[in-house]
Write a protein that holds these residues in place. Structure first.
Motif, PDB file in Angstrom:
ATOM      1  N   ALA A 154      -1.411  14.495  -5.176  1.00 57.62           N
ATOM      2  CA  ALA A 154      -1.446  14.918  -6.913  1.00 57.62           C
ATOM      3  C   ALA A 154      -0.165  15.539  -6.984  1.00 57.62           C
ATOM      4  CB  ALA A 154      -2.533  15.749  -7.048  1.00 57.62           C
ATOM      5  N   ARG A 155       0.431  15.672  -5.910  1.00 62.95           N
ATOM      6  CA  ARG A 155       1.943  17.397  -6.251  1.00 62.95           C
ATOM      7  C   ARG A 155       3.061  16.110  -7.464  1.00 62.95           C
ATOM      8  NH1 ARG A 155       2.618  14.008  -1.649  1.00 62.95           N
ATOM      9  NH2 ARG A 155       4.247  13.292  -0.977  1.00 62.95           N
ATOM     10  N   GLY A 156       3.219  15.134  -6.919  1.00 62.69           N
ATOM     11  CA  GLY A 156       4.228  14.778  -8.993  1.00 62.69           C
ATOM     12  C   GLY A 156       3.118  14.899 -10.098  1.00 62.69           C
ATOM     13  N   GLU A 157       2.363  14.816  -9.750  1.00 65.59           N
ATOM     14  CA  GLU A 157       1.738  15.812 -11.436  1.00 65.59           C
ATOM     15  C   GLU A 157       2.067  16.889 -11.542  1.00 65.59           C
ATOM     16  OE1 GLU A 157       0.024  14.702 -14.953  1.00 65.59           O
ATOM     17  OE2 GLU A 157       0.824  13.770 -13.039  1.00 65.59           O
ATOM     18  N   LEU A 158       1.047  17.829 -10.395  1.00 65.80           N
ATOM     19  CA  LEU A 158       1.498  19.818 -10.253  1.00 65.80           C
ATOM     20  C   LEU A 158       2.594  19.706 -10.219  1.00 65.80           C
ATOM     21  CD1 LEU A 158      -0.574  20.192  -6.641  1.00 65.80           C
ATOM     22  CD2 LEU A 158      -0.998  20.634  -9.655  1.00 65.80           C
ATOM     23  N   ALA A 159       4.102  18.596 -10.390  1.00 69.12           N
ATOM     24  CA  ALA A 159       5.203  19.226 -10.792  1.00 69.12           C
ATOM     25  C   ALA A 159       5.659  18.747 -12.161  1.00 69.12           C
ATOM     26  CB  ALA A 159       6.464  18.848  -9.676  1.00 69.12           C
ATOM     27  N   ARG A 160       5.499  17.596 -12.695  1.00 68.41           N
ATOM     28  CA  ARG A 160       5.355  17.216 -13.942  1.00 68.41           C
ATOM     29  C   ARG A 160       4.958  18.711 -14.654  1.00 68.41           C
ATOM     30  NH1 ARG A 160       4.938  12.256 -11.659  1.00 68.41           N
ATOM     31  NH2 ARG A 160       2.803  12.168 -11.379  1.00 68.41           N
ATOM     32  N   GLU A 161       3.601  18.938 -13.800  1.00 69.40           N
ATOM     33  CA  GLU A 161       2.634  19.990 -15.386  1.00 69.40           C
ATOM     34  C   GLU A 161       3.448  21.688 -15.570  1.00 69.40           C
ATOM     35  OE1 GLU A 161      -1.481  20.283 -14.016  1.00 69.40           O
ATOM     36  OE2 GLU A 161      -1.700  17.941 -14.701  1.00 69.40           O
ATOM     37  N   SER A 162       4.164  21.847 -14.453  1.00 74.94           N
ATOM     38  CA  SER A 162       4.401  22.992 -14.233  1.00 74.94           C
ATOM     39  C   SER A 162       5.648  23.081 -14.034  1.00 74.94           C
ATOM     40  CB  SER A 162       4.188  23.314 -12.936  1.00 74.94           C
ATOM     41  OG  SER A 162       5.282  22.448 -11.706  1.00 74.94           O
ATOM     42  N   GLY A 163       6.841  21.522 -14.154  1.00 78.57           N
ATOM     43  CA  GLY A 163       7.823  22.049 -14.627  1.00 78.57           C
ATOM     44  C   GLY A 163       9.037  22.693 -13.845  1.00 78.57           C
ATOM     45  N   LEU A 164       8.282  22.738 -12.234  1.00 79.47           N
ATOM     46  CA  LEU A 164       8.878  22.539 -11.039  1.00 79.47           C
ATOM     47  C   LEU A 164       9.435  21.617 -10.204  1.00 79.47           C
ATOM     48  CD1 LEU A 164       6.259  25.222  -9.534  1.00 79.47           C
ATOM     49  CD2 LEU A 164       9.003  25.690 -10.867  1.00 79.47           C
ATOM     50  N   HIS A 165      10.218  21.604  -9.056  1.00 77.65           N
ATOM     51  CA  HIS A 165      10.623  20.597  -8.756  1.00 77.65           C
ATOM     52  C   HIS A 165       8.998  20.333  -7.542  1.00 77.65           C
ATOM     53  CE1 HIS A 165      13.351  17.789  -6.034  1.00 77.65           C
ATOM     54  NE2 HIS A 165      13.945  17.676  -7.427  1.00 77.65           N
ATOM     55  N   ALA A 196       9.529  19.175  -4.664  1.00 81.48           N
ATOM     56  CA  ALA A 196      10.208  19.775  -3.515  1.00 81.48           C
ATOM     57  C   ALA A 196       9.625  21.615  -3.277  1.00 81.48           C
ATOM     58  CB  ALA A 196      11.484  19.728  -3.212  1.00 81.48           C
ATOM     59  N   ARG A 197       9.949  22.045  -4.512  1.00 83.49           N
ATOM     60  CA  ARG A 197       8.769  23.338  -4.944  1.00 83.49           C
ATOM     61  C   ARG A 197       7.179  23.271  -4.391  1.00 83.49           C
ATOM     62  NH1 ARG A 197      12.826  27.733  -4.335  1.00 83.49           N
ATOM     63  NH2 ARG A 197      14.570  27.040  -4.941  1.00 83.49           N
ATOM     64  N   VAL A 198       6.661  22.557  -5.712  1.00 84.92           N
ATOM     65  CA  VAL A 198       5.150  22.272  -5.196  1.00 84.92           C
ATOM     66  C   VAL A 198       4.704  21.929  -4.165  1.00 84.92           C
ATOM     67  CG1 VAL A 198       3.146  20.773  -6.203  1.00 84.92           C
ATOM     68  CG2 VAL A 198       5.059  21.629  -7.983  1.00 84.92           C
ATOM     69  N   GLU A 199       5.970  21.558  -2.991  1.00 83.50           N
ATOM     70  CA  GLU A 199       5.535  20.834  -1.652  1.00 83.50           C
ATOM     71  C   GLU A 199       5.551  21.757  -1.052  1.00 83.50           C
ATOM     72  OE1 GLU A 199       6.777  16.106  -2.146  1.00 83.50           O
ATOM     73  OE2 GLU A 199       7.837  17.578  -0.294  1.00 83.50           O
ATOM     74  N   HIS A 200       6.702  22.783  -0.898  1.00 80.24           N
ATOM     75  CA  HIS A 200       6.959  24.005  -0.437  1.00 80.24           C
ATOM     76  C   HIS A 200       5.745  24.664  -0.521  1.00 80.24           C
ATOM     77  CE1 HIS A 200       8.650  28.614   0.771  1.00 80.24           C
ATOM     78  NE2 HIS A 200       8.738  28.811  -0.967  1.00 80.24           N
ATOM     79  N   LEU A 201       4.877  25.382  -1.818  1.00 84.66           N
ATOM     80  CA  LEU A 201       4.173  26.305  -2.128  1.00 84.66           C
ATOM     81  C   LEU A 201       3.114  25.569  -1.454  1.00 84.66           C
ATOM     82  CD1 LEU A 201       4.551  26.748  -5.692  1.00 84.66           C
ATOM     83  CD2 LEU A 201       5.050  28.266  -3.939  1.00 84.66           C
ATOM     84  N   LEU A 202       2.467  23.950  -1.397  1.00 86.41           N
ATOM     85  CA  LEU A 202       0.830  23.250  -0.818  1.00 86.41           C
ATOM     86  C   LEU A 202       0.934  24.041   0.787  1.00 86.41           C
ATOM     87  CD1 LEU A 202       1.368  20.443  -3.043  1.00 86.41           C
ATOM     88  CD2 LEU A 202      -0.363  21.459  -2.941  1.00 86.41           C
ATOM     89  N   ASN A 203       2.441  24.119   0.753  1.00 86.12           N
ATOM     90  CA  ASN A 203       2.306  24.026   2.898  1.00 86.12           C
ATOM     91  C   ASN A 203       2.556  25.420   3.397  1.00 86.12           C
ATOM     92  OD1 ASN A 203       2.700  21.040   3.345  1.00 86.12           O
ATOM     93  ND2 ASN A 203       4.539  21.198   3.456  1.00 86.12           N
ATOM     94  N   ARG A 204       2.345  26.310   1.618  1.00 82.88           N
ATOM     95  CA  ARG A 204       2.187  27.288   1.859  1.00 82.88           C
ATOM     96  C   ARG A 204       1.241  28.701   1.657  1.00 82.88           C
ATOM     97  NH1 ARG A 204       5.981  31.271   3.459  1.00 82.88           N
ATOM     98  NH2 ARG A 204       5.063  32.946   1.344  1.00 82.88           N
TER      99      ARG A 204
END
Length: 569
Positions: free
Chosen positions: A423-434, A436-444
């Protein structure tokens, strides 16, 4: 489960609880083995405490090669049991326990042209894969494959054409070692363990021959208190002998320290889509993908100097550069090196004088009634070491203790990680982050990413990257102090993030911004902010100076020029 948060309030509460009642088990040492032991004990229903003199993973456990691997070279030593055990643990971590933190990574083994080499290496890697699959946890990684020189150069154009006639590619796994330990400790706390960093054991309590507790110094407040425990576990790694000396019991084995150093260089300095593994005269050399960087390591030399801050010398750096440059078409220079770090392996002393030949097996024993020692081993098998330590603790308790269950206990952030990743695409849309930033956070952070996104929603400025270290968001610094147990600037720049080894300035460009973000969380005034910044600046200068020295003795003297932000004595 309780909250996984490890902020200043939670630390104070843990310290209070440690002194209030007798524990079933107190674990001393906040590295990967200590954290794993605390989690194992807590999930067996034991009242558990964990104390660490400095920061979580401040020693060996933040300075490894950052690999979760079976140890391919141990097959050559015919240590099949160790490899099998490590491969099973690798599979558990990849598939069940920490898929957000442990990731597959490919390695290319260049073949030099000797007639026996391809069948010899190929059979070894085939056995490695077979042992992985037979463990029941190895199907998540691709199997090895043989490559021609043309195929190998397509994957790794950085290699010199005359450096290989072909190659074998195989897969292992990697993680951020310091982040892994911090997550391990948070998971232990969520199951009820009372955990506190910057809390140093300064002595043990005895009643006759039995060890019944420890005197602990809160290095932050300066206060001292007593923790009573029915069993204590010494999980202090390379400091094992020093900890044992506090009770006058050296035990039946001795731990020697072997220094391994690593270089960090930008990703564009080595043109390759795969990691590399090279044979050296003593061991092997890895070139490991690391985000927008490569990690090159390691060395293996005996270290008898300061254990808190092992230093890399100029000779160490030149050794690694010489060996990696032997296969690179465009050689690396000292100017390409962004970061350098040195760590110490705790090896069980044996008959061999060479540290590269000392045992990576672990040992658990009751060194004295009430005191269990666990030492040796390797990062990948921390969970097995922890299980064995708590099994030994159980023998000393006059109660029935439940069996180990950590092979089915996901670490904080793992539960639901794959669904959130999808669901990282939806997380990006909801948060306003790119994305790639959401993926960075998910992997940390895995599913704990939602906590960071809530933080950003409440304070949108935290969505901005740090100036001077733009791989990381401002929110990550705040979160490190608020929820991950970071007490000082060094904790954030060297361990909660890896800015200290991933930037050419070693983090000095971002230290003022990071300190300002941490200050409200930790109640710092302007004087403390300046103290944190100055300490970090001096630390970087001392490390740089040590890396210009010709040998260990001079490098150690230079590194000791920077005092700890919180003195241990």
């Amino acid at each position: 489960m309780r909250s996984t948060k490890l902020g200043p309030v939670e630390r104070a509460a843990a310290l209070a609880r440690l002194g209030e009642r007798e524990l079933d088990v107190l674990v001393v040492g906040g590295g990967v083995v200590g954290g794993g032991t605390a989690l194992d004990a807590a999930t067996r229903g034991l009242v558990t405490g964990l104390v660490e003199a400095r920061d979580w993973a401040a020693g060996t456990s933040s300075r490894s090669s950052k690999l979760i691997h079976g140890g391919l070279r141990y097959l050559e030593m015919l240590d099949f049991a160790l490899v099998k055990e490590a491969l099973q643990e690798r599979g558990l971590l990849l598939g069940r326990l920490a898929p957000h933190l442990v990731k597959p990574v490919p390695f290319l083994y260049p073949l030099q042209g000797r007639g026996w080499e391809r069948p010899y290496v190929g059979s070894g890697v085939a056995l490695y894969d077979a042992m992985s699959v037979s463990s029941g946890h190895g199907r998540g990684l691709p199997l090895h494959r043989h490559l021609s020189r043309r195929q190998a150069l397509h994957l790794a154009p950085a290699l010199r054409k005359d450096a290989l006639v072909g190659a074998v590619q195989y897969w292992d796994a990697q993680m951020d070692d310091a982040r892994f330990v911090a997550t391990l400790v948070r998971t232990a706390a969520s199951y009820g363990a009372h955990v506190a960093n910057r809390a140093r054991v300064i002595g043990f309590l005895r009643e006759g021959e039995r060890v019944v507790g420890a005197r602990v110094h809160d290095l932050e407040s300066g206060g001292q208190f007593v923790v009573r425990a029915r069993q204590i576990v010494n999980a202090t790694g390379v400091w094992t002998d020093e900890t044992q000396a506090m009770v006058g019991e050296r035990g039946q084995f001795h731990v020697r320290a072997s220094k391994g150093i690593h270089l960090v260089v930008p990703r564009d300095r080595i043109h390759s889509s795969t990691g590399l593994i090279l044979r050296t005269e003593k061991s092997v050399l890895f070139v490991i993908p690391w985000g927008r960087h490569w990690i090159v390591g390691t060395t293996d030399t005996e270290w008898t100097l300061d254990k808190d801050h092992p230093a890399a010398s100029s000779a160490d750096i030149e050794y690694l550069l010489e060996h990696v440059n032997s296969v690179l078409a465009v050689p690396l220079s000292r100017e390409d090196v962004e970061g350098v770090y040195a760590g110490l392996r705790p090896l069980l002393a044996g008959e061999s004088e060479a540290t590269s030949k000392l045992s990576r097996e672990h040992v658990v024993q009751h060194a004295a009634p009430g005191l269990v020692v666990v030492a040796g081993g390797k990062y990948t098998t921390y969970r097995v070491m922890a299980k064995d330590a708590v099994d030994e603790v159980a023998h000393g308790l006059d109660q029935k203790v439940a069996p180990c269950c950590t092979d089915s206990v996901p670490l904080a952030g793992a539960e639901g990680y794959r669904a959130l990743w999808n669901a990282r695409g939806e997380l990006a849309r909801e948060s306003g982050l790119h994305v790639a930033r959401v993926e960075h956070l998910l992997n940390r952070y895995g599913t704990l990413t939602e906590e960071l996104l809530e933080l950003i929603a409440g304070e949108p400025g935290l969505a901005e990257p740090l100036s001077g270290a733009d791989d990381y968001l401002r929110a990550e610094v705040v979160y490190a102090a608020r929820a991950e147990g970071a007490r000082h600037l060094d904790d954030v720049l060297a361990r909660r993030t890896r800015i200290s080894i991933e930037t050419f300035d070693r983090g000095t460009a971002v230290m003022a911004e990071a300190a300002a973000l941490m200050a409200p969380e930790l109640g710092w005034d302007e004087a403390q902010i300046e103290k944190e910044i100055e300490h970090y600046r001096v630390r970087v200068e001392a490390e740089r100076e040590s890396q210009e020295q010709p040998d260990d003795l001079a490098a150690d003297a230079a590194r000791l020029g920077a005092p700890d932000i919180v003195p241990l004595k």
